[in-house]
Design a protein around this motif. Structure first.
Motif, PDB file in Angstrom:
ATOM      1  N   ASP A 150     -14.527  49.117 -34.056  1.00  0.00           N
ATOM      2  CA  ASP A 150     -13.108  49.438 -34.210  1.00  0.00           C
ATOM      3  C   ASP A 150     -12.205  48.209 -34.335  1.00  0.00           C
ATOM      4  O   ASP A 150     -10.985  48.349 -34.318  1.00  0.00           O
ATOM      5  CB  ASP A 150     -12.625  50.388 -33.109  1.00  0.00           C
ATOM      6  CG  ASP A 150     -12.730  49.795 -31.717  1.00  0.00           C
ATOM      7  OD1 ASP A 150     -13.001  48.590 -31.600  1.00  0.00           O
ATOM      8  OD2 ASP A 150     -12.545  50.551 -30.751  1.00  0.00           O
ATOM      9  N   ASP A 151     -12.791  47.035 -34.465  1.00  0.00           N
ATOM     10  CA  ASP A 151     -11.959  45.870 -34.757  1.00  0.00           C
ATOM     11  C   ASP A 151     -12.583  45.046 -35.889  1.00  0.00           C
ATOM     12  O   ASP A 151     -13.656  45.368 -36.378  1.00  0.00           O
ATOM     13  CB  ASP A 151     -11.720  45.025 -33.507  1.00  0.00           C
ATOM     14  CG  ASP A 151     -13.001  44.510 -32.917  1.00  0.00           C
ATOM     15  OD1 ASP A 151     -13.907  44.094 -33.671  1.00  0.00           O
ATOM     16  OD2 ASP A 151     -13.126  44.515 -31.681  1.00  0.00           O
ATOM     17  N   HIS A 152     -11.861  43.999 -36.291  1.00  0.00           N
ATOM     18  CA  HIS A 152     -12.285  43.229 -37.459  1.00  0.00           C
ATOM     19  C   HIS A 152     -13.307  42.142 -37.116  1.00  0.00           C
ATOM     20  O   HIS A 152     -13.724  41.388 -38.010  1.00  0.00           O
ATOM     21  CB  HIS A 152     -11.069  42.561 -38.120  1.00  0.00           C
ATOM     22  CG  HIS A 152     -10.078  43.512 -38.733  1.00  0.00           C
ATOM     23  ND1 HIS A 152      -9.106  44.159 -38.015  1.00  0.00           N
ATOM     24  CD2 HIS A 152      -9.907  43.939 -40.011  1.00  0.00           C
ATOM     25  CE1 HIS A 152      -8.378  44.929 -38.813  1.00  0.00           C
ATOM     26  NE2 HIS A 152      -8.833  44.817 -40.027  1.00  0.00           N
ATOM     27  N   VAL A 167     -12.364  43.753 -44.902  1.00  0.00           N
ATOM     28  CA  VAL A 167     -13.083  44.238 -43.720  1.00  0.00           C
ATOM     29  C   VAL A 167     -12.402  45.515 -43.246  1.00  0.00           C
ATOM     30  O   VAL A 167     -11.214  45.509 -42.933  1.00  0.00           O
ATOM     31  CB  VAL A 167     -13.047  43.167 -42.609  1.00  0.00           C
ATOM     32  CG1 VAL A 167     -13.673  43.697 -41.334  1.00  0.00           C
ATOM     33  CG2 VAL A 167     -13.745  41.897 -43.075  1.00  0.00           C
ATOM     34  N   LEU A 168     -13.166  46.596 -43.212  1.00  0.00           N
ATOM     35  CA  LEU A 168     -12.610  47.895 -42.845  1.00  0.00           C
ATOM     36  C   LEU A 168     -13.269  48.434 -41.578  1.00  0.00           C
ATOM     37  O   LEU A 168     -14.281  49.137 -41.646  1.00  0.00           O
ATOM     38  CB  LEU A 168     -12.813  48.891 -44.001  1.00  0.00           C
ATOM     39  CG  LEU A 168     -12.191  48.472 -45.346  1.00  0.00           C
ATOM     40  CD1 LEU A 168     -12.658  49.406 -46.466  1.00  0.00           C
ATOM     41  CD2 LEU A 168     -10.665  48.478 -45.260  1.00  0.00           C
ATOM     42  N   PRO A 169     -12.721  48.135 -40.408  1.00  0.00           N
ATOM     43  CA  PRO A 169     -13.248  48.728 -39.179  1.00  0.00           C
ATOM     44  C   PRO A 169     -12.968  50.228 -39.182  1.00  0.00           C
ATOM     45  O   PRO A 169     -11.880  50.660 -39.596  1.00  0.00           O
ATOM     46  CB  PRO A 169     -12.428  48.064 -38.066  1.00  0.00           C
ATOM     47  CG  PRO A 169     -11.613  47.007 -38.700  1.00  0.00           C
ATOM     48  CD  PRO A 169     -11.550  47.269 -40.152  1.00  0.00           C
TER      49      PRO A 169
END
Lengths: 166, 166, 166, 166
Positions: free
Chosen positions: D67-69, D79-81
Motif C-alpha cells: 500500500d505504499d510506493h 509505481v502503483l501501490p
C-alpha cells in the motif's frame, strides 16, 4: 526516479463550471510534469481532466472500473482495466502522491476519506464536503481547500515539497 | 431464503461509550435474527459488536483486512481473510442489507460514502459526519440518525421492511 | 471457535457427472459440520454443491462476482456480493481452510494456483490439471487427488487434522 | 491512441538464466515501443524485466502488492501501490494487451490461468506448465511458446497484429 502522480477524483457527471475547472487542472498537472491519474471513464471530471492534460502533452493514466480497455476516457495514454468495480477506488488513492478532489458524490467522498486515512494529502477544488467530515477523517492528515485550478496546483506543489518530491 | 445481513462499521479504536453502544447493537442484531457482518478485527467497534452478538447467540461474520485467519475478533463464527487491505471495505458495504455506522474515522467514512453510492441504507449511531457530507453522497439514498442502539435497531428494521426483507 | 470452511471451486458450467459429484460433495461437507464456501453463482459446480449442502442442512456461503445479491445460487444462506469480478477469487482461496477443486477452466485453475501459493491444501476431485502445473505451483504445498466425493471428503478431513482443526 | 501494454509475469525469485531472459525481454519490449507492466517488486523476474526495459529507454509500470510506493523495482517510471496483495494479479492480467510468462510458481500460474480465462493472449518464455493446464484453461484462448526473448517478442508482435494494435 519514479514519476510523481497526481490523482484527480470527481463525479462521473459534472456541471460546466466543474468540467472547466477539471480541464484546467489537468492542463496545469501536465505543465508541471506530473502524471495525471484518474478513474479513467469517458465522462465528467475524469474525461475533462484527461482532455486538459493531453492538450498540454502530459502523461495520463486511467484505472478503470471495468475488465476491458473499452470504457476509457478519450486521450488516455495508459488504460488499466481492473474489473474491480468500486474496489478500484483504493488504487486511485494509494497510487497518488497527492489527491485533488473536484465536485463529486459518494465515490469521490470515499476516495477523500481513504486518502486521509492512508496519509495521502488532499486538495479540495471548489468542493466542500464539510469540516465535520474532513476533521473526522483527518487526525493528523493533510488537506487544503482551493478555489481555482491555479490555487489547487499551487497547493499540490506545496504538498509535494513537504513530501520531498519537488 | 438467504439470511439478512446487517453490517456494523466503526473505528478500530473506540472510547468506552462507543464500545458499549457497539456491543449493545451487536446484541440487538443477534436478537432480531440478523447476521452481523463487520471488518472482523479484534479491536474497537468490530470486537465490541461481535462480542455483543455472540453473547446473544447470533451468527457473526468478519471480512478481514489480512490474508490469514489469525487477526480476527474473538467470537467470530465465520472468518473471511481477503488479503485486500482497505480494498475489502467495498465488500463490507455491498454484502450488507443495511449498514450501521458507529463512530470512526476515514475507513468508516469511506464505507458510509460507498453505502450511499450503492444504495445500501445507512444508520448513523451516535455519530454525525455532517449533513454536508451525507447530502453530497446521498442523492436519493436512504439514511437515518439514531441516538441509541435500540433506536438504531428500530431504524434498521424500518429499512428492512422497505426492502421487503422483514 | 470459528467454523471450519471448505471452499468448493469449479466451472460455471458442469457436465452431469461433475454436477452430481459436486452435489454429493456439498452433502458430505454439510454432514461433517463444515461451512461450504463457493463463488456463489446459480450455475455449474457452484449451484450443485450448494444444493447438496442445503439438502443436508449445512451452512452455505457465496462470495459473488457481482455487486448485488441477485445473481446467487439457490439455497445459499449467506450471500456476499463483492463487485470485484474475478478479483474475488483470492477471497475464495484465502477464506477456505481447505479447497476442493472440481472440473473447471481458467477461473478454477487460478484458484488452485493461488491456494497452493498461499498454503491452503487442495483436493482435486475427478480433475487433473497435470502434475507439471501442480508441481510448479506447489513447492512445499499440500495437495491430493480424489476419484469420488467420499474420497475427497476423507482427504479434506486428513488435511484438517494436520491443521489441528479436527 | 492509448499505448500498448505488455505484461511480464514471473517468479519473485529467478535463477540466472531466467533473470537474463527477463532482462532481455524487457529490452525488446522497450525497443518495440510497448509499455512494460509487471508486479513491480524489486526482485526476480519483475526487477530483471524493468532493468532491461529501462536501459533501452522504455516506459515501465509496476502494479504493487503493497500500500505504499516503497517496495518497488529500481527503475520503474510509474509505481502503483494497490494494497490488494495477490488481489492485484487480476489487474496485471486485465491491463495487459498481451502477457508474457517467464518461469514462476503459483502467482505466475494464477496469472496465466486468468489471462486465458479473460482472453488475453499468453506467451510462455522458456516455461512450460504443461499442456494439460494450458488446454484446460484455454478453450478458444490464444497462447504460444517461445524459447528465447527474441522469439517471445516476435510472438507478442503477432498477437498484437491479430488484435489490430500493430
Amino acid at each position: 526516479m519514479r514519476k510523481t502522480i497526481v490523482g484527480v477524483m470527481g463525479g462521473s457527471t459534472a456541471d460546466d463550471r466543474t468540467a472547466a475547472a477539471a480541464k484546467e487542472l489537468g492542463r496545469l498537472i501536465a505543465e508541471n510534469g506530473w502524471v495525471l491519474l484518474s478513474g479513467g471513464r469517458p465522462t465528467g471530471v475524469m474525461q475533462a481532466s484527461v482532455t486538459g492534460a493531453r492538450l498540454a502533452g502530459g502523461l495520463t493514466l486511467g484505472v478503470l472500473y471495468d475488465d476491458d480497455h473499452e470504457e476509457a476516457a478519450e486521450g488516455l495514454d495508459i488504460v488499466l482495466p481492473t474489473g474491480l468495480g468500486a474496489g478500484r477506488n483504493i488504487i486511485n488513492v494509494l497510487s497518488s502522491d497527492v489527491v485533488v478532489a473536484c465536485r463529486g458524490q459518494g465515490g469521490t467522498l470515499s476516495e477523500i476519506a481513504l486518502a486521509l486515512r492512508f496519509g495521502r494529502p488532499v486538495v479540495l477544488l471548489d468542493f466542500d464536503p464539510g469540516a465535520v467530515f474532513m476533521d473526522a477523517s483527518a487526525h493528523g492528515a493533510r488537506w487544503a481547500m482551493a478555489g481555482t485550478p491555479v490555487e489547487a496546483a499551487q497547493k499540490v506543489r506545496e504538498f509535494l515539497i513537504e513530501l520531498g518530491r519537488e
